[in-house]
Design a protein around this motif. Structure first.
Motif, PDB file in Angstrom:
ATOM      1  N   GLU A   5       2.100 -40.660  40.180  1.00 40.40           N
ATOM      2  CA  GLU A   5       0.863 -40.189  39.565  1.00 40.40           C
ATOM      3  C   GLU A   5       0.310 -38.983  40.322  1.00 40.40           C
ATOM      4  OE1 GLU A   5      -1.217 -44.045  37.636  1.00 40.40           O
ATOM      5  OE2 GLU A   5      -1.130 -44.042  39.818  1.00 40.40           O
ATOM      6  N   GLY A   6      -0.374 -38.116  39.588  1.00 45.76           N
ATOM      7  CA  GLY A   6      -0.974 -36.942  40.186  1.00 45.76           C
ATOM      8  C   GLY A   6      -2.395 -37.211  40.636  1.00 45.76           C
TER       9      GLY A   6
ATOM     10  N   PHE B 114       4.388 -52.832  35.825  1.00 44.08           N
ATOM     11  CA  PHE B 114       2.978 -52.743  35.486  1.00 44.08           C
ATOM     12  C   PHE B 114       2.800 -52.677  33.970  1.00 44.08           C
ATOM     13  CE2 PHE B 114      -0.689 -50.108  34.395  1.00 44.08           C
ATOM     14  CZ  PHE B 114      -1.711 -50.791  35.028  1.00 44.08           C
ATOM     15  N   ILE B 115       3.640 -51.880  33.302  1.00 39.48           N
ATOM     16  CA  ILE B 115       3.555 -51.782  31.836  1.00 39.48           C
ATOM     17  C   ILE B 115       3.812 -53.132  31.188  1.00 39.48           C
ATOM     18  CG2 ILE B 115       4.687 -50.794  29.806  1.00 39.48           C
ATOM     19  CD1 ILE B 115       5.093 -48.226  31.408  1.00 39.48           C
TER      20      ILE B 115
ATOM     21  N   GLN C  39       8.271 -38.536  34.333  1.00 39.29           N
ATOM     22  CA  GLN C  39       8.316 -37.601  35.457  1.00 39.29           C
ATOM     23  C   GLN C  39       9.306 -38.084  36.513  1.00 39.29           C
ATOM     24  OE1 GLN C  39       7.031 -34.607  35.766  1.00 39.29           O
ATOM     25  NE2 GLN C  39       7.930 -34.384  37.803  1.00 39.29           N
ATOM     26  N   ILE C  40       9.355 -39.386  36.745  1.00 45.17           N
ATOM     27  CA  ILE C  40      10.311 -39.943  37.702  1.00 45.17           C
ATOM     28  C   ILE C  40      11.737 -39.697  37.225  1.00 45.17           C
ATOM     29  CG2 ILE C  40      11.171 -42.083  38.712  1.00 45.17           C
ATOM     30  CD1 ILE C  40       8.293 -43.102  38.709  1.00 45.17           C
ATOM     31  N   LYS C  41      11.978 -39.810  35.925  1.00 49.24           N
ATOM     32  CA  LYS C  41      13.310 -39.556  35.382  1.00 49.24           C
ATOM     33  C   LYS C  41      13.733 -38.100  35.611  1.00 49.24           C
ATOM     34  CE  LYS C  41      13.286 -43.130  31.781  1.00 49.24           C
ATOM     35  NZ  LYS C  41      13.301 -43.379  30.322  1.00 49.24           N
TER      36      LYS C  41
ATOM     37  N   ARG D 267       1.243 -44.654  32.511  1.00 44.12           N
ATOM     38  CA  ARG D 267       2.422 -45.056  33.275  1.00 44.12           C
ATOM     39  C   ARG D 267       3.717 -44.618  32.600  1.00 44.12           C
ATOM     40  NH1 ARG D 267       1.443 -48.280  37.741  1.00 44.12           N
ATOM     41  NH2 ARG D 267      -0.735 -47.951  38.286  1.00 44.12           N
ATOM     42  N   GLU D 268       3.751 -44.566  31.277  1.00 46.12           N
ATOM     43  CA  GLU D 268       4.944 -44.064  30.591  1.00 46.12           C
ATOM     44  C   GLU D 268       5.170 -42.585  30.921  1.00 46.12           C
ATOM     45  OE1 GLU D 268       4.107 -45.034  26.544  1.00 46.12           O
ATOM     46  OE2 GLU D 268       5.135 -46.992  26.654  1.00 46.12           O
ATOM     47  N   ALA D 269       4.080 -41.821  31.028  1.00 43.97           N
ATOM     48  CA  ALA D 269       4.199 -40.413  31.418  1.00 43.97           C
ATOM     49  C   ALA D 269       4.712 -40.308  32.856  1.00 43.97           C
ATOM     50  CB  ALA D 269       2.854 -39.715  31.271  1.00 43.97           C
TER      51      ALA D 269
END
Length: 242
Positions: free
Chosen positions: A175-176, A66-67, A91-93, A85-87
């Motif tokens: 995403e939250g 997407f990015i 979080q996924i990392k 999306r970078e944030a």
């Protein structure tokens, strides 16, 4: 006297050799014990090793895709979308590290590759039949063409209540917020129902943003249908309900 001295020397040599052997054995035993006492670092898992790792890698890859799309065709909102999306990727990392997965591993476009292989197999199986039908039609009087019904690949053109994206897996976007989804095929405001066939749990959510997959669920929506410890739904039914 000389015989006694020689025997005494031999005994001394034998005693020295025995002492060296004992000392060497003790050193070897100490080294072996030391090596055994050292904790073995756990093996880092990759996507093929674990369903959890595969789900996280797919989520990271979809966000990265997407990015890349936003960078290729930017608009006034691209910078904010990219930052968001970078944030999510960061979080996924964190989740990858906690799960023992390879941090930063990305299964980018894995769903697209899977769908491409399926389409290729279906095309190979149907190619001969289509060629035969076309050959027979050429010998008959031409008939007016009829409009084919919209297929599952039509995305937003699918009728309400119709199953879409058959064969697609579903994972989370990271995403939250309130339960929601993102999609590459359906515009914002579309209502989708996602059912996990492995536990028969369903969630109905609205599409709020764009992603690189048919549907990505945010954290809250994914929690409603997930199985404990899993970040990927392999057997999912996706329906457009509004």
């Amino acid at each position: 006297m000389s015989r006694r001295r020689k025997l005494g020397t031999k005994k001394k040599v034998a005693l020295l050799v025995s002492a060296a052997a004992v000392a060497g054995g003790g050193a070897f035993a100490m080294a072996a014990t030391s090596n055994a006492a050292q904790p073995q670092s756990p093996r880092t898992l990759s996507a093929p090793d674990s369903t959890v790792c595969q789900g996280l890698a797919t989520a990271l890859g979809n966000n990265q895709k997407f990015i890349d799309g936003q960078k290729a065709k930017p608009d006034a909102q691209s910078a904010a979308r990219i930052a968001n999306r970078e944030a999510v990727i960061e979080q996924i990392k964190v989740q990858q590290k906690a799960a023992g997965c390879t941090v930063g591993e990305s299964a980018q476009d894995s769903q697209g590759a899977q769908n491409g292989r399926q389409a290729g197999q279906q095309g190979g199986q149907q190619g001969g039949q289509q060629a035969g039908q076309q050959g027979g039609d050429a010998q008959q009087t031409a008939q007016p063409s009829q409009t084919a019904p919209a297929g599952n690949g039509g995305g937003g053109a699918a009728a309400s209540g119709q199953q879409v994206c058959k064969g697609s897996t579903v994972t989370l976007s990271g995403e939250g917020g309130a339960p929601a989804a993102s999609s590459s095929q359906f515009p914002a405001g579309t209502t989708l129902k996602v059912t996990n066939l492995d536990n028969n749990k369903s969630t109905t959510v609205k599409v709020t943003s764009v992603s690189g997959s048919c549907v990505l669920l945010n954290n809250a929506a994914f929690e409603q249908v997930r199985e404990p410890g899993k970040f990927l739904i392999r057997r999912a039914v996706i329906e457009k309900v509004g």
